[in-house]
Motif scaffolding. Structure first.
Motif: not given
Length: 376
Positions: A357-360, A365-369
């Protein structure tokens, strides 16, 4: 069709896969029971028999396909009754044909439906009457109870298949007085041409929001002690006992494990003892000697989620380790807990699930979502 009804038996130390289906056995009275069918061709009908022996059991009525009016029956000692105007669609031949198909399915071999559709492909590639006759014979070799599902089309059922193997001017079984028209035949041919295109495209199709299963192989996060800080810890960094100082509510804890056990108690002195414990074992033992907070059992998953988020937010290098696991299933060892650990498939693996879950969230965040904020 097997579906999810999978079982097995052990023979000479080897697991033999199988499945089961309901049937009546006549042993004086009629008994509703289960037939167990195995990949090696053995069938348990109150005793393991070969396929040939099973056929004899059918012929003599031990496995019953005829249910006489007024005969006594019972089911698993749950109830007993007498048949009143019983109706059954099975004959010995039909039940035997279905079981032959089941054995093929268990072995990953083409069953009668697969063989029919292969014959249809041959006919469509070379439309001779000889090939049509072969396809028609293959269609009739499918057990009657399974023909409706041969195309996997619950709207059209097997109608296009019947029309195709019958041909213009021929007569369908259900409509013996109405010959197949050229228009109906052309529609059936077009149906199979469209179906072939759809089947060719299906392997490349991906659900709109991505695949349902991981594309990366599962990663097992084994317990490993003692753990020390490292510039290249690998997946050991994902362990909760990995040294990664954690700032929570103004206090710094050596590991997620220290923070978790400290927060599990409302006793300030115990919290301090847990935080200052030299090892995660000592932290757990210090917490074990005092009561848990009220509601802890229901809140512990939320607490762990928050601690894991803090760990990977406060340690970007460790977040990178977690992100590098892609979408792998994370199997977390915990020798003490069936709740947090996988425990050889017996546990609930909540730590592994929360890491995913935290990885998702990190990927988002990395994708700017921007994730929606919880309501106030």
């Amino acid at each position: 069709m097997i579906g999810n009804r999978i079982t097995y038996r052990t023979a000479d130390g080897v697991r033999v896969p199988g499945t089961w289906r309901h049937a009546f056995i006549r042993n004086g009275d009629y008994f509703l029971t289960d037939l167990f069918i195995y990949a090696d061709g053995l069938i348990d009908c109150w005793g393991l028999v070969t396929l040939e022996e099973f056929e004899e059991k059918l012929r003599c009525g031990w496995v019953a396909t005829e249910l006489p009016d007024g005969a006594r029956a019972s089911g698993h000692q749950l109830a007993s009754w007498r048949f009143g105007e019983p109706r059954t669609r099975y004959t010995p031949e039909l039940l035997l044909a279905e079981i032959r198909d089941t054995i093929d399915e268990l072995n990953g071999r083409p069953d009668s439906t697969d063989r029919c559709l292969a014959a249809v492909d041959v006919f469509l590639a070379d439309r001779t009457e000889e090939n049509r006759a072969t396809a028609r014979a293959a269609y009739h070799a499918i057990p009657e109870t399974r023909r409706l599902y041969a195309l996997g089309d619950m709207d059209r059922k097997d109608e296009p298949l019947q029309v195709l193997v019958t041909g213009p001017g021929g007569h369908l079984e259900d409509l013996p007085d109405e010959p197949v028209t050229q228009e109906e035949y052309d529609e059936a041919v077009a149906y199979f041409e469209d179906r072939a295109k759809w089947l060719a495209e299906r392997p490349a199709r991906v659900p709109a929001d991505g695949p349902a299963t991981p594309t990366a192989p599962a990663i097992h996060l084994y317990q490993s002690y003692p753990l020390r800080p490292s510039d290249d810890p690998g997946t050991k960094a994902l362990r909760n006992e990995f040294p990664a100082p954690l700032l929570v509510d103004g206090a710094t804890y050596p590991t997620v494990t220290h923070a978790y056990w400290a927060l599990s108690t409302a006793d300030p002195g115990a919290r301090t003892a847990v935080r200052e414990a030299e090892t995660t074992f000592a932290a757990r033992d210090a917490a074990a000697g005092v009561p848990r907070r009220d509601g802890w059992e229901q809140a512990r998953t939320a607490v762990m989620t928050s601690l894991l988020r803090a760990k990977y937010t406060q340690h970007p290098a460790l977040a990178r380790v977690l992100l590098d696991t892609a979408d792998a299933t994370l199997v977390y060892d915990d020798s003490d807990s069936d709740y947090w650990g996988d425990r050889g498939g017996r546990g609930r693996n909540w730590t592994g699930r929360l890491l995913e879950l935290v990885r998702s969230e990190l990927h988002a965040e990395q994708a700017g979502i921007i994730l929606p904020a919880p309501p106030a």
